[in-house]
Design a protein around this motif. Structure first.
Motif, PDB file in Angstrom:
ATOM      1  N   LEU A  50       0.828  -1.206   0.000  1.00 23.07           N
ATOM      2  CA  LEU A  50       0.000   0.000   0.000  1.00 23.07           C
ATOM      3  C   LEU A  50       0.859   1.252   0.000  1.00 23.07           C
ATOM      4  N   SER A  51       1.893   1.260   0.832  1.00 25.67           N
ATOM      5  CA  SER A  51       2.748   2.440   0.926  1.00 25.67           C
ATOM      6  C   SER A  51       3.585   2.635  -0.336  1.00 25.67           C
ATOM      7  N   ALA A  52       4.142   1.529  -0.861  1.00 27.65           N
ATOM      8  CA  ALA A  52       5.095   1.652  -1.964  1.00 27.65           C
ATOM      9  C   ALA A  52       4.438   1.792  -3.324  1.00 27.65           C
ATOM     10  N   SER A  53       3.191   1.330  -3.465  1.00 26.88           N
ATOM     11  CA  SER A  53       2.567   1.289  -4.784  1.00 26.88           C
ATOM     12  C   SER A  53       1.645   2.467  -5.072  1.00 26.88           C
ATOM     13  N   SER A  54       1.307   3.251  -4.071  1.00 28.53           N
ATOM     14  CA  SER A  54       0.315   4.311  -4.282  1.00 28.53           C
ATOM     15  C   SER A  54       0.780   5.329  -5.312  1.00 28.53           C
ATOM     16  N   VAL A  55       2.074   5.649  -5.310  1.00 27.02           N
ATOM     17  CA  VAL A  55       2.604   6.620  -6.271  1.00 27.02           C
ATOM     18  C   VAL A  55       2.516   6.060  -7.682  1.00 27.02           C
ATOM     19  N   GLN A  56       2.974   4.818  -7.868  1.00 25.52           N
ATOM     20  CA  GLN A  56       2.934   4.188  -9.187  1.00 25.52           C
ATOM     21  C   GLN A  56       1.503   4.040  -9.682  1.00 25.52           C
ATOM     22  N   ALA A  57       0.581   3.687  -8.780  1.00 22.14           N
ATOM     23  CA  ALA A  57      -0.818   3.509  -9.176  1.00 22.14           C
ATOM     24  C   ALA A  57      -1.421   4.822  -9.662  1.00 22.14           C
ATOM     25  N   GLN A  58      -1.171   5.891  -8.951  1.00 21.54           N
ATOM     26  CA  GLN A  58      -1.705   7.195  -9.360  1.00 21.54           C
ATOM     27  C   GLN A  58      -1.054   7.692 -10.648  1.00 21.54           C
ATOM     28  N   PHE A  59       0.226   7.409 -10.812  1.00 18.83           N
ATOM     29  CA  PHE A  59       0.924   7.825 -12.022  1.00 18.83           C
ATOM     30  C   PHE A  59       0.338   7.148 -13.259  1.00 18.83           C
ATOM     31  N   SER A  60      -0.120   5.891 -13.096  1.00 20.88           N
ATOM     32  CA  SER A  60      -0.706   5.152 -14.217  1.00 20.88           C
ATOM     33  C   SER A  60      -2.203   5.390 -14.344  1.00 20.88           C
TER      34      SER A  60
END
Length: 414
Positions: A50-60
């Motif tokens: 949850l912490s590490a993927s939120s940035v990548q998820a929003q970027f995509s």
């Protein structure tokens, strides 16, 4: 005349262990330790994905909870599968060995078909209607169960080299060849180590293992030399300044670990997940985010859980009285331990980047589901050791035994 008794001469019974000591002394202690270690690793994994993927998820263009929700869904499915498999008699699992090998072959062949999906140059996935699936993760488990089954059937003839190596070597070589055909050298190395570990656990002579290891290392070296991309990774490993584009990801992992300190920057406060680790902050390099956000404390917790898992898994193998249980327990434990060790060493820049996820922690539905199903088989073996069988049988008898009450007249006439 009263007769005196010497109470001091009578041996005293040691008090029954209680609390943690009773748990450790229990015949099911290995089962409890495996469950505890895997639970902590999965919990840490869900939190850190949850912490590490939120940035990548929003970027995509997705919800910041996209990868975390996927992780929880696969985790729930895997836990249910592990609980169900953990209640199955290992003899039933043994009979499914050839089926597991066959399904592994079918899945790996489909990867090379038009259904195959390529990610970062590796064709190691199947894509059906937008759903991606990685058969090689399940092939690792299928290989271990299949090998343990055929060796158990031949257990009285394993001193004969042909009986030991056939059909294991041809069958394992087919699985390995199909994985390498998809250009996934990292997974191929893990499968190769699993093959070597299985041969070691079954008692293969070093006169066979050492030459095989030399041939395998030579083959890996040739595959690296024959690929410009792999050679670039090797040059970056030896000299990070040789290619700043390729070295940015592994060096960002080192910076993340170095900046975490004792207790970390705080959950969600990682800096390297904002592009330094590229698109792998929640997958292959999640250990770096753990070190950055949770510090040395978080890193040591993860390592300690793998140590507990290793101790319990190999203990199950040593206590088992059936060859199938011993081989499958040792094989699963060795697989999870080696894969975890490789991932951690890559993040610490002690190995070149291989694209290996951290078991139970990295984001990835196929890997997480395969890992948890393997844990289910490990738990089934833990319940089938001689001590555990006796303990469970005694507990069942205690529960099912009818209770009788006898009333005696206190003042009956003599």
């Amino acid at each position: 005349m009263a007769v005196a008794t010497d109470t001091a001469s009578q041996p005293r019974q040691a008090p029954a262990p209680s609390g943690l000591r009773a748990l450790v002394a229990s015949p099911l202690a290995d089962q409890y330790m495996v469950s505890f270690a895997v639970t902590i690793l999965c919990a840490v994994g869900a939190m850190m994905v949850l912490s590490a993927s939120s940035v990548q998820a929003q970027f995509s263009g997705r919800s910041p909870y996209y990868y975390a929700i996927r992780q929880l869904v696969f985790m729930a499915a895997g836990i249910i599968g592990a609980v169900v498999i953990g209640r199955i008699n290992p003899r039933v699992i043994q009979r499914m060995g050839w089926l597991g090998w066959g399904l592994s072959m079918v899945g790996l062949l489909l990867v090379l078909s038009p259904l195959g999906h390529t990610v970062n140059g590796n064709q190691n996935w199947i894509n059906v209607a937008g759903f991606t699936f990685q058969p090689s993760e399940f092939a690792k488990l299928g290989l271990i169960v299949w090998a343990a089954g055929i060796w158990h059937t031949k257990r009285g003839r394993l001193h004969e080299v042909p009986q030991l190596l056939v059909p294991f070597i041809p069958g394992a070589a087919l699985i390995l060849a199909l994985i390498l055909a998809g250009r996934d050298l990292g997974t191929g190395i893990v499968v190769g180590i699993i093959i070597a570990a299985l041969l070691f656990f079954v008692g293969t002579s070093f006169r066979l293992l050492v030459p095989a290891a030399v041939v395998a290392i030579t083959g890996v070296a040739l595959l690296v030399i024959g690929s410009p991309n792999r050679m670039s990774r090797m040059r970056v490993f030896w000299d990070p300044s040789s290619n700043t584009d390729l070295s940015s990801q592994p060096m960002a992992a080192v910076y993340a670990l170095a900046s975490g300190g004792w207790w970390g920057l705080g959950l969600g406060a990682s800096r390297q997940k904002w592009g330094g680790l590229k698109d792998a902050a929640h997958t292959d390099f999640i250990f770096a985010v753990i070190g950055e956000e949770l510090g040395l404390f978080g890193v040591l917790v993860v390592i300690a859980m793998f140590a507990i898992l290793a101790r319990a898994g190999f203990s199950i193998a040593l206590r088992s009285d059936r060859l199938f249980n011993r081989i499958v327990a040792a094989g699963i434990t060795g697989w999870l331990l080696v894969q975890g060790l490789i991932n951690i060493m890559v993040v610490m820049h002690l190995l070149p980047v291989l694209g290996i996820p951290l078991p139970f922690v990295s984001s990835g539905g196929s890997a997480l589901l395969a890992n948890l199903l393997a844990v289910g088989i490990l738990l089934a073996c833990a319940r089938d050791t001689p001590q555990a069988r006796a303990h469970l049988a005694a507990r069942r008898n205690t529960i099912t035994k009818p209770r009788m009450t006898s009333i005696l007249a206190a003042g009956s006439a003599r």
